[in-house]
Structures are given as structure tokens and as C-alpha cells.
Motif scaffolding. Structure first.
Motif, PDB file in Angstrom:
ATOM      1  N   ASN A   1      72.427  46.273   0.237  1.00 12.77           N
ATOM      2  CA  ASN A   1      72.426  45.961   1.667  1.00 12.77           C
ATOM      3  C   ASN A   1      72.107  44.471   1.817  1.00 12.77           C
ATOM      4  O   ASN A   1      71.727  43.796   0.846  1.00 12.77           O
ATOM      5  CB  ASN A   1      71.417  46.822   2.420  1.00 12.77           C
ATOM      6  CG  ASN A   1      69.992  46.660   1.916  1.00 12.77           C
ATOM      7  OD1 ASN A   1      69.758  46.379   0.741  1.00 12.77           O
ATOM      8  ND2 ASN A   1      69.027  46.866   2.795  1.00 12.77           N
TER       9      ASN A   1
ATOM     10  N   GLU B   1      78.527  45.423   3.287  1.00  7.04           N
ATOM     11  CA  GLU B   1      78.489  45.210   4.738  1.00  7.04           C
ATOM     12  C   GLU B   1      79.191  43.910   5.129  1.00  7.04           C
ATOM     13  O   GLU B   1      79.662  43.768   6.251  1.00  7.04           O
ATOM     14  CB  GLU B   1      77.049  45.180   5.235  1.00  7.04           C
ATOM     15  CG  GLU B   1      76.325  46.511   5.116  1.00  7.04           C
ATOM     16  CD  GLU B   1      74.828  46.346   5.302  1.00  7.04           C
ATOM     17  OE1 GLU B   1      74.308  46.785   6.337  1.00  7.04           O
ATOM     18  OE2 GLU B   1      74.175  45.767   4.401  1.00  7.04           O
TER      19      GLU B   1
ATOM     20  N   SER C   1      72.570  42.098   8.402  1.00  3.28           N
ATOM     21  CA  SER C   1      72.305  43.015   9.515  1.00  3.28           C
ATOM     22  C   SER C   1      71.201  42.481  10.419  1.00  3.28           C
ATOM     23  O   SER C   1      71.180  42.771  11.610  1.00  3.28           O
ATOM     24  CB  SER C   1      71.904  44.394   8.976  1.00  3.28           C
ATOM     25  OG  SER C   1      70.648  44.323   8.303  1.00  3.28           O
TER      26      SER C   1
ATOM     27  N   ARG D   1      75.132  48.719   8.216  1.00  3.96           N
ATOM     28  CA  ARG D   1      76.418  48.684   8.891  1.00  3.96           C
ATOM     29  C   ARG D   1      77.467  49.357   8.003  1.00  3.96           C
ATOM     30  O   ARG D   1      77.213  49.616   6.827  1.00  3.96           O
ATOM     31  CB  ARG D   1      76.828  47.243   9.176  1.00  3.96           C
ATOM     32  CG  ARG D   1      75.855  46.487  10.063  1.00  3.96           C
ATOM     33  CD  ARG D   1      76.370  45.110  10.375  1.00  3.96           C
ATOM     34  NE  ARG D   1      75.463  44.374  11.259  1.00  3.96           N
ATOM     35  CZ  ARG D   1      75.778  43.226  11.853  1.00  3.96           C
ATOM     36  NH1 ARG D   1      76.967  42.676  11.646  1.00  3.96           N
ATOM     37  NH2 ARG D   1      74.909  42.626  12.631  1.00  3.96           N
TER      38      ARG D   1
END
Length: 242
Positions: free
Chosen positions: A47, A120, A124, A130
Motif C-alpha cells: 500500500n 494503488e 492514499s 484504494r
């Protein structure tokens, strides 16, 4: 291009400064990085919350050779561009099929390096996942390299922690490695997107439920196209199949 004889000592010095400096302002739990294999090609799927993850993970995985995709706009800042040149970052043009970036990733994997990819595609900010993009699927299928899910959390509110003179919590969690395995002779975009979602769910499984975002309620889904690798993976040298 900086000559290697000059770049190597500069990079080692910068890595030392960044690692020491980050330990002052961050409360880092990086113990699970021991699960990252010591040798061989590997795609790390992560992430991406903010700017903190890259320098922490890069410096803590040294001397393991690692590179990753970096938005091309980073080189608009000469100092940041120089840093990512020293780190061997691969510039990528977001929102399009960047053939040059993909080729450099495949070359890095063939050379036995780690390539870090954030499906992603952007930060974020709040830590909630996402929807993942399918570019990582192309790299994994083309290279036949294993994918290792990795997740970060805790540092979303870093500005408030700084103002309160508190150390910023930074947690790293590492999952189990897997390969992409699909029986279809021809893979289409629908399957690529499904595989990307399955990879993102593996990242979600490493995070507290409040971070699941787009994948909230989906962590119990069983993957159709991911094949777990055997235990003891972290002690082995990896190779790309011919």
C-alpha cells in the motif's frame, strides 16, 4: 549519470543518515522485514500512504538490492531526482502504459533485485486502501517472479504527532509469498483486474480493518489466481524460471 565509484559511497552515507534520522522521529516496528528473502528476484506489493514508507523500507532492507516505480514528476525536484537516481528508482508515467518503465522493472528482476510496486498508483493519505491497478499483474506474469505482500500503517497522522512532540508510529507487516497461476491460455483485462484485486486483498489482510477501504468486507474472499509458495521461502534464493 553519477559514476558508480562515486554513487556507492554517497548512497551508503545517505542511507546511514536517513536510517539514523528516522529512528529519532519514528517508532519503527520493522521486525517482519526478516521475512523478506535475502536473494533472488521478488516483487513487493505494498500500500502507499505517504512519503515516509520509501526511505524507511529502502534503508532497512539494505544491503538487499531494491528498486521501485517512482512517479516521473519526482525528477522535477533536482534534490529528489538525485536521491532517487542514487537509489536506482524507475521513473513511471502514471495513467498510461509506460513500456520503458515496465522494461526496466523486468531487467531489475532478471538481475535478481526486489522491485517494489504500489498497485494503488498514488498515495492514499488516510491509509484506506484504494482499488489496485493491474500493472503489477503484467510484471509478475512476464517475469514469473514471486509477489510478497507488504503493508504499512500508523503514520497517517504524522503532522499531529510532530506537533505533539510524539514519535510517529510506523508499522510494517509482511505476508506470505505467492505466484500468479491462471489456466487460461489468453489472459484478458477482466482477469488482470481480478488478479489485481486478489493481490490487494492480500495486502488488506495485513492491515487493521479500518484501513481496508475499497476492499472492506472482501478479505474473506478466496483467491482464484494466486498460488501460495512453500514455507521457509525467506531462507531460500529465488530465481526466475526460463
Amino acid at each position: 549519470m553519477i559514476p558508480q565509484t562515486v554513487a556507492f559511497p554517497i548512497t551508503r552515507f545517505l542511507n546511514f543518515i536517513i536510517r539514523q534520522g528516522s529512528s529519532i522521529v519514528l517508532d519503527i516496528d520493522a521486525s517482519e522485514l526478516n521475512k523478506v528473502p535475502r536473494k533472488g528476484p521478488l516483487i513487493i506489493a505494498t500500500n502507499h500512504i505517504n512519503f515516509i514508507e520509501v526511505p524507511v523500507v529502502y534503508t532497512h532492507l539494505q544491503p538487499r538490492p531494491i528498486t521501485g516505480l517512482v512517479k516521473v514528476e519526482t525528477w522535477n525536484n533536482p534534490l529528489m531526482g538525485l536521491l532517487f537516481d542514487l537509489w536506482g528508482g524507475i521513473p513511471v508515467r502514471r495513467g498510461e502504459a509506460d513500456v520503458t518503465a515496465a522494461k526496466r522493472c523486468l531487467e531489475a528482476l532478471k538481475a535478481g533485485k526486489i522491485v517494489a510496486v504500489a498497485p494503488e498508483g498514488t498515495r492514499s493519505g488516510d491509509g484506506r486502501l484504494r482499488k489496485g491497478n493491474a500493472g503489477i499483474v503484467f510484471l509478475a506474469i512476464k517475469s514469473k517472479a514471486a509477489i510478497l505482500p507488504m503493508a504499512f500503517y500508523g503514520a497517517e497522522q504524522y503532522l499531529q504527532d510532530i506537533r505533539s512532540l510524539n514519535k510517529i508510529p510506523f508499522r510494517i507487516r509482511v505476508g506470505r509469498p505467492f505466484l500468479i497461476d491462471f489456466p487460461e491460455k489468453a489472459i484478458n483485462q477482466r482477469i488482470r483486474n481480478q488478479i489485481a484485486d486478489e493481490i490487494m486483498i492480500q495486502i488488506a489482510l495485513l492491515l487493521p480493518s479500518s484501513y481496508h477501504g475499497y476492499y472492506a468486507g472482501r478479505v474473506s474472499e478466496q483467491p482464484k489466481y494466486l498460488k501460495p509458495l512453500v514455507s521457509g521461502f525467506e531462507t531460500k534464493e529465488l530465481s526466475i524460471s526460463n
